[in-house]
Scaffold this active site. Sequence first.
Site, PDB file in Angstrom:
ATOM      1  N   HIS A 170      -0.505   2.755  -5.267  1.00 34.09           N
ATOM      2  CA  HIS A 170      -0.171   3.848  -5.875  1.00 34.09           C
ATOM      3  C   HIS A 170       0.938   4.591  -5.016  1.00 34.09           C
ATOM      4  O   HIS A 170       1.534   3.915  -4.275  1.00 34.09           O
ATOM      5  CB  HIS A 170      -1.447   4.928  -5.556  1.00 34.09           C
ATOM      6  CG  HIS A 170      -2.285   4.921  -4.066  1.00 34.09           C
ATOM      7  ND1 HIS A 170      -1.514   5.271  -3.301  1.00 34.09           N
ATOM      8  CD2 HIS A 170      -3.071   4.151  -3.769  1.00 34.09           C
ATOM      9  CE1 HIS A 170      -2.221   5.168  -1.888  1.00 34.09           C
ATOM     10  NE2 HIS A 170      -2.949   4.474  -2.209  1.00 34.09           N
TER      11      HIS A 170
ATOM     12  N   GLU B 237       0.783  -1.108  -0.145  1.00 33.32           N
ATOM     13  CA  GLU B 237       0.143  -0.027  -0.163  1.00 33.32           C
ATOM     14  C   GLU B 237       0.874   1.401  -0.043  1.00 33.32           C
ATOM     15  O   GLU B 237       2.111   1.424   0.535  1.00 33.32           O
ATOM     16  CB  GLU B 237      -0.715   0.041   1.161  1.00 33.32           C
ATOM     17  CG  GLU B 237      -1.821  -1.015   1.317  1.00 33.32           C
ATOM     18  CD  GLU B 237      -3.176  -0.610   2.242  1.00 33.32           C
ATOM     19  OE1 GLU B 237      -4.140  -0.016   1.737  1.00 33.32           O
ATOM     20  OE2 GLU B 237      -3.097  -0.882   3.223  1.00 33.32           O
TER      21      GLU B 237
ATOM     22  N   CYS C 133      -6.544   4.643  -3.142  1.00 36.91           N
ATOM     23  CA  CYS C 133      -6.377   3.087  -3.039  1.00 36.91           C
ATOM     24  C   CYS C 133      -7.579   2.674  -3.945  1.00 36.91           C
ATOM     25  O   CYS C 133      -7.728   1.913  -4.904  1.00 36.91           O
ATOM     26  CB  CYS C 133      -6.451   2.539  -1.631  1.00 36.91           C
ATOM     27  SG  CYS C 133      -7.295   3.089  -0.534  1.00 36.91           S
TER      28      CYS C 133
END
Length: 551
Positions: free
Chosen positions: A246, A15, A54
Amino acid sequence: MKSNQPTNILWISLEDTSPRFGCYGDELAETPTIDELASGGRRYTNACSTAGVCAPSRAAVITGRYQTTIGAHHMRTKHTNEDTPRIPTPYSAVPPHFVTAFPEYLRAAGYYCTNNEKTDYQFDNQGDDPHDFQPPASIWDECNEDAHWRNRPDDDQPFFAVFNPTRTHESGMWEDALLSVGGEPETDPDRVTVPPYLPDSDGVRESIARQYDNITRSDEEIGCLLSQLEEDGLAENTAVFVWSDHGEGLPRAKRSLYESGVNVPLIVRWPGEVEGGEQSDRLVSLVDLGPTVLSIAGIDIPQWMHGRPFLGQAERESRNYVMAARDRIDESYDMVRSIRNHRYKYIRNYDQSNPPLVWVPFRARGDAMRDLLRLHAEGKLPERQARLLSGGRPGEELYDLHNDPHEIENLADDTDHLDVLAGLRTAMDEWRKRCGDEGMVDESRMVERMWPDGEQPTTATPTFVPNAPENPMTEATPDGDTFTAPATLTLHCDTQGASIVHTTDGGSESRWKLYNDVISLPTGETTVQAKAIRYGYRESSVRSATFTVTD
């Protein structure tokens, strides 16, 4: 030597992570496992997410289709916390009826598909509680904190296994970190490099230092998974992907469409197919990941997918452009689109009144953002950084990524770049038209289309249609019956686009199998349970029937 067995696929999706790895040239990073993985595989330098946040990004990943075309472009489509409701309307996105998450194709082909454990696809919730993130039951064989390829019923069954280390999430950069140890960073803040668009402050430096700490710990988690592959004798027949949804959780990174928000690490090790130590400058979008997995598994890629496979039997030529989109971020509306080629990035801001950093309460909890806000209030920011929080934005931005990797100097008004600007404008317009970008649609109209009169639709309960010599499939049998062998059972749902899952195990802990072919009923008594799932709808009630088959 490559096995004749179907290739297993292991995904490790980090993440909020930019390429702060040693193998990407970062000398401060301590990532021995990731670096070793890259030495045995391929490192992509131009991999980009379709969004800087996300849920929209993950919606595109799981479907292989841009989030702007499936009603999943706003962040996000449901409340996530009773104490801090972050959007004006809690609803679940309803993708078009033909859209199916790519793991369903893998399951239909015999793969065991597991996810441990994050989803956040924008159409996760299928029930009464908007805070209960439950993905559609048709996507995964297992989706929980214990999900693992080791749980598959047959050791020879190929698998697609996803693991989601979460400690690199934005909140792990905070002193009072939610997903990490927080407190004083182990990495020396004085050694980090502060990007020029942020102030050189203690809060910014400490946030970056904590991110290095969390990447190091994630590297250790990745090492554990790779060791398990080795222990199970599976490493030589497993394609391993490491990527991030990302960019990192700094201001002007996460949620933005600058490279700091969308450029991500992507490493693939596939023994026998990818040479070790390779670097690829190919343009890759995360929307390509799903089609690439299908290509590796030898499964036909649906025509409606926007992704372009970059490995496997269906590998296609490299992209000329990668695209990204930003829309509502929590409660703050926005609309931004970007497109880039190997050298230039073009950004179009549809709402020029917004500052680059629209107000996001969640982001304001971070130490870096607090420093930025404080210094701005004290009038201590240089103009370039102050513009992040005040004033508007230009309608167009153009950056030379080779000479200006931090995207500081806007070339949109530079007469020497008029041809570049015009070409990227045209390419963006063609992409939006070709794909059917719904960014211009008012969200309230979109919600009304998905949830008429504000009510979430419900998937129709499946019907059972048995087929036996004395019953040539002429009527549904909701409550079961007795038939002579051979007997089969066909399942049907009246809701367009619904998937059906079924089980003959009984009990609340039963694993739902994806229905993709007629069910053979063995001799004797069999109780079949089934339910139907249409993404974004409430799932159907469970239908149960007992069938007796005699010789």
